[in-house]
Design a protein around this motif. Sequence first.
Motif, mmCIF file in Angstrom:
data_model
loop_
_atom_site.group_PDB
_atom_site.id
_atom_site.type_symbol
_atom_site.label_atom_id
_atom_site.label_comp_id
_atom_site.label_asym_id
_atom_site.label_seq_id
_atom_site.Cartn_x
_atom_site.Cartn_y
_atom_site.Cartn_z
ATOM 1 N N ASP A 113 -65.367 -1.532 -45.512
ATOM 2 C CA ASP A 113 -64.377 -2.557 -45.851
ATOM 3 C C ASP A 113 -64.884 -3.920 -45.402
ATOM 4 O O ASP A 113 -65.486 -4.041 -44.334
ATOM 5 N N THR A 135 -63.763 -0.898 -50.635
ATOM 6 C CA THR A 135 -62.440 -1.397 -50.994
ATOM 7 C C THR A 135 -62.603 -2.668 -51.832
ATOM 8 O O THR A 135 -63.721 -3.147 -52.047
ATOM 9 N N GLU A 136 -61.480 -3.226 -52.258
ATOM 10 C CA GLU A 136 -61.541 -4.477 -53.017
ATOM 11 C C GLU A 136 -62.030 -5.639 -52.166
ATOM 12 O O GLU A 136 -62.411 -6.687 -52.691
ATOM 13 N N SER A 194 -64.672 -5.290 -50.049
ATOM 14 C CA SER A 194 -66.063 -5.031 -49.683
ATOM 15 C C SER A 194 -66.997 -6.086 -50.251
ATOM 16 O O SER A 194 -66.894 -6.458 -51.423
ATOM 17 N N TYR A 212 -63.876 4.607 -54.030
ATOM 18 C CA TYR A 212 -63.075 3.397 -53.851
ATOM 19 C C TYR A 212 -61.695 3.776 -53.331
ATOM 20 O O TYR A 212 -61.013 4.648 -53.901
ATOM 21 N N PRO A 240 -58.223 1.551 -51.966
ATOM 22 C CA PRO A 240 -57.642 0.219 -51.723
ATOM 23 C C PRO A 240 -57.473 -0.023 -50.229
ATOM 24 O O PRO A 240 -57.170 0.895 -49.462
ATOM 25 N N SER A 241 -57.676 -1.267 -49.814
ATOM 26 C CA SER A 241 -57.632 -1.569 -48.384
ATOM 27 C C SER A 241 -56.281 -1.238 -47.758
ATOM 28 O O SER A 241 -56.214 -0.852 -46.587
ATOM 29 N N LEU A 298 -56.214 2.312 -46.365
ATOM 30 C CA LEU A 298 -57.224 2.754 -45.398
ATOM 31 C C LEU A 298 -56.613 3.384 -44.155
ATOM 32 O O LEU A 298 -57.129 4.378 -43.638
ATOM 33 N N THR A 356 -58.450 8.285 -53.190
ATOM 34 C CA THR A 356 -59.420 7.520 -53.985
ATOM 35 C C THR A 356 -58.827 7.097 -55.322
ATOM 36 O O THR A 356 -58.003 7.793 -55.914
#
Length: 372
Positions: free
Chosen positions: A125, A145-146, A148, A201, A203-204, A207, A227
């Motif tokens: 991340d 994640t988005e 990264s 993948y 999403p943050s 996490l 995922t």
Amino acid sequence: MRVDRGPRPDGGVRTTGTEESVLLHTAGRAAHITLNRPKALNALSHAMVRRIDEALTAWEHDPAVETVVITGAGERGLCAGGDIRAVHDDARDGDGTASAAFWRDEYHLNARIAHYPKPYVAVMDGIVMGGGVGISAHGSVRIVTERSRVAMPETGIGFVPDVGGTYLLSLAPGELGTHLALTGAQIGAADALLCGLADHYVPSDALRAFVADLADLTVEQVLARHTQSPPTGELAGRREWIDACYAADTVEEIVRRLLAHGDTAAKEAAETLLTRSPSALKVTLAALRHARRLGSLERVLDQEYRVSCAALSTPDLVEGIRAQVIDKDRNPRWSPATLAEVTDTDVERCFTSLGEHELGLAGPGTTPEAAR
């Protein structure tokens, strides 16, 4: 080394102490490594590398540990790389032995992670660069994640991608790895997946639940639960000019093709290359081409160790770190200053055997000539 297992009275999980640069704890079936230098973007020191290795040794033989998870403290990222300020000072004022010792242990750790017998889950991340790629992208389960931003930005500081980076990038589709290695470009989740630097993948905002579920469920069950498909990336739509331009045999020809192509992004890539260390660019291209022929991570790490040690005696490493990190004037004065001034002999010198000081991961009898 102490790895605490029991719960705290407040219901949390006991760790090894909040002042330490690497925090270790277990929760259920999972063991956790947290890089804990958030103000330094969790940059790796030699002590941190040794501590991670010690933890992996303890957990490898602990039947209660089924999964290892590595994360970074703070909100900015997993790890921005190695402690290059220390490398700068050692190269400028020391004899280079401290940096060489750090890289020796770091590269051994990279190889160990690649072959770790238990699932090694790297939460990539935020910012994941240089040495951060080394402790994550060799793992068996790599999460982006988005947020990264993954990169091997070494040519911008007069260095060459290491920590197995030339191995990973040599395996990327077409010439994507060459583009990333030479420019040091940052990529997001979809492009990291495309280039083989990540696997899944998440999403943050998921996490916390993802990591928590690893205490009770298998990795496969947790992946199935969390995922998703990543947002669209950029590199897939640029393969035509990337593959055509970066297939050239020299950096000079790569730059010429990029400038002549006509695509705005290609021109921007050329302009980026012309700001990088000419020596680092030529050595990086040679290292990538050699890596494709070497075939194993261990052989490539042996090669990277030779190249990294050679960089300690060049002016560009100290100058690059000064310009980008110490003084932050973003105006490095490279020497040699142009691609034309960097000779084949200059490049080949970086791959010379270190004799009794070789890294030796690939075992006895392996030589630099194996890459030719």
